[in-house]
Design an enzyme around this catalytic site. Sequence first.
Site: not given
Lengths: 660, 82
Positions: A32, A106, A436
């Site tokens: 990520d 994220h 996600s």
Amino acid sequence: TTRTPEFLGLDRREGLIPQSNTESDVVVGVLDTGVWPERKSYDDAGLGPVPASWKGVCEEGKDFKAADACNRKLVGARFFSKGYEASMGPIDETKESRSPRDNDGHGTHTSSTAAGSAVPDANLLGYAAGTARGMSTRARVAVYKVCWLGGCFSSDILAAMDKAIEDGCGVLSLSLGGGMSDYYRDSVAIGAFNAMAKGVVVSCSAGNAGPGTSTLSNVAPWITTVGAGTIDRDFPAYVVLGDGKNYTGVSLYSGKPLPSSPLPLIYAGNATNATNGNLCMVGTLLPDKVSGKIVLCDRGINARVQKGFVVRDAGGAGMILANTAANGEELVADAHLLPATAVGEKAGDAIKSYLFSDPNPKATVAFGGTKVGVMPSPVVAAFSSRGPNAVTPDILKPDLVAPGVNILAAWSGSVGPTGQAADPRRTEFNIISGTSMSCPHVSGLAAFLRGAHPDWSPGAVKSALMTTAYADYPGGGGILDVATGRPATPFDFGAGHVDPPKALDPGLVYDLTVDDYLDFLCALNYTTLQIASVSRRSNFTCDNKKAYAVSDLNYPSFAVAFATASGAGGGGSATTTVKHTRTLTNVGAPGTYKATVSAPEEAKVTVDPSELSFAAAGEKKSYTVAFSAASQPSGTAAFGRLEWSDGKHVVASPLAFTWT
Amino acid sequence: AVAKKRTYIVHMAKSQMPPAFTEHRHWYDASLRSVSDAAEIIYAYDTVAHGFSARLSPAEARALEHRPGVLGVVPEERYELH
């Protein structure tokens, strides 16, 4: 995350779920944007020494010191930028860290969702308060930073997967995706195949391109493809119009409230000289028109949170963000800096109708905080990508859905909760949405299952998650799709919504080996070179004498594509029969399972044998399902469900039929 | 030609390495060198893939496809967060 452990039954069953020592031996590798290691979600209190088999490292950078960053929870952190820099030039270190540090948020969010430690009193600006925890609190986390400001490049992703498996990760979590391509051209599919071959579970996000059909990413059958659903939590905000009417939206606004007396309300499309001014794009609003007013913006094109900044910068007092047909009634909450709420298409249309008909339109917005117990839940998120599988229509995808809407988890210290540079706030946690977010829920649950059943193969773990997933609400009725307001189908949720307590004890599993997948590649008529590219087995050749069929892949779900009769009126009554063979492995006590089928009107389904007896754990029994159907107009789809039950366990598989 | 260069992932049949080489990395280097004087290996893959990535022109990539032991030459893809 807060609330999702309760929503998934992880708390209620705490006493029933064995706390396995082997769970702490599982390392979840998250590819990520990196990690913000100072977050409490990476606290290692209570964890034993790092597993002796772990070979990973904590790579250093200017702003990332191994001694400070890694511990017994965050056991590895690496970054992969050579491919990115080869294409895009050197990383601008004034904008992003050349280290595993997460400047985006994220990666911190996804890795803490999968396996973060428990953090009491977590919240975002007071919203979603509770104890935040990953799905597997005892598993370890290793982060592999592969995504940069300009994207995530496949040469870096493959290098990270290579290293993650070498390091000793037992689960890989990838909340990213690319276009649809054959498996031998798809680096994630290739990396995942060989990870699976080494016993590693690979979980990937399905994509956010819904609700259009055939919009999925990461559809290889050896990947667990995860779509997104809501949980029973909401953040209501109430729009009160000058005519007294109320509409409910959602918001994470947490600043000074608007005055209770209504303010002037204006449509952004009437406060601009730009043709797309209704979207509140940067620089399109006229300050003299919006100053001191509440501005209604249409959703679309630019980021939702950016619209809030556009309204604020133009002097607006507040914002109503109205969905259009593209998003329908799906409400995604954002932590806007100005008083703002998102509303669904119907409410948006009603507010616009008032706005255009009243000579002096006014409104105010009140914020309702956090509400739990929202029903119905889950519902499939409109943005969640949908089947059919465009690469291999005979494999049903997505595999299942998990929580992915308004998920609170840890966040980077580099950016505010809106992710916008203009947002000066810094928060420990953030609430965001996407597949996600659902993917690491399943990755963490896979680690949880691996801990409970260290002898299970990746195929068995995936099967347990899928065959115990639920497609109906406890009170009855199929899980809804927010995009349509109607019951969702297996093309939307695959096997259904993940149910971890049941996945711990599935009774039977559809196991899959590397050889099964090699046969699958033969069934796709892949060349020897293509199979070798995917599998690294350059000596493998398909047997010319063997009849390979995708329908023979021991997959926990069924997708049947019937050909439509050709020609005008073309003999539409001809019946076609397609047979699928499956093998069930007993992972529970001895017992007898009986098959029941709920078939659609368009298809007849016969299971042979319809009863399977297992005398011991590990025993395997095969069965054949015959699907018969008359021709239907091209584009027709129908659905059903096949269940094997011994009275205690239900081993369920979705059935999806298409006519092309 | 330089401007048109892009990254490719080259999948190799590790078992087909000629006996003259003792290290796969050297074989990959030699294969790459046979089509380009300037290209350098970005990554060598060994655990979930066999092969390497490198910046190549389309012509170099096509030439590499015909080298012994090369299974496939795939252009790099950009993935996005979900």
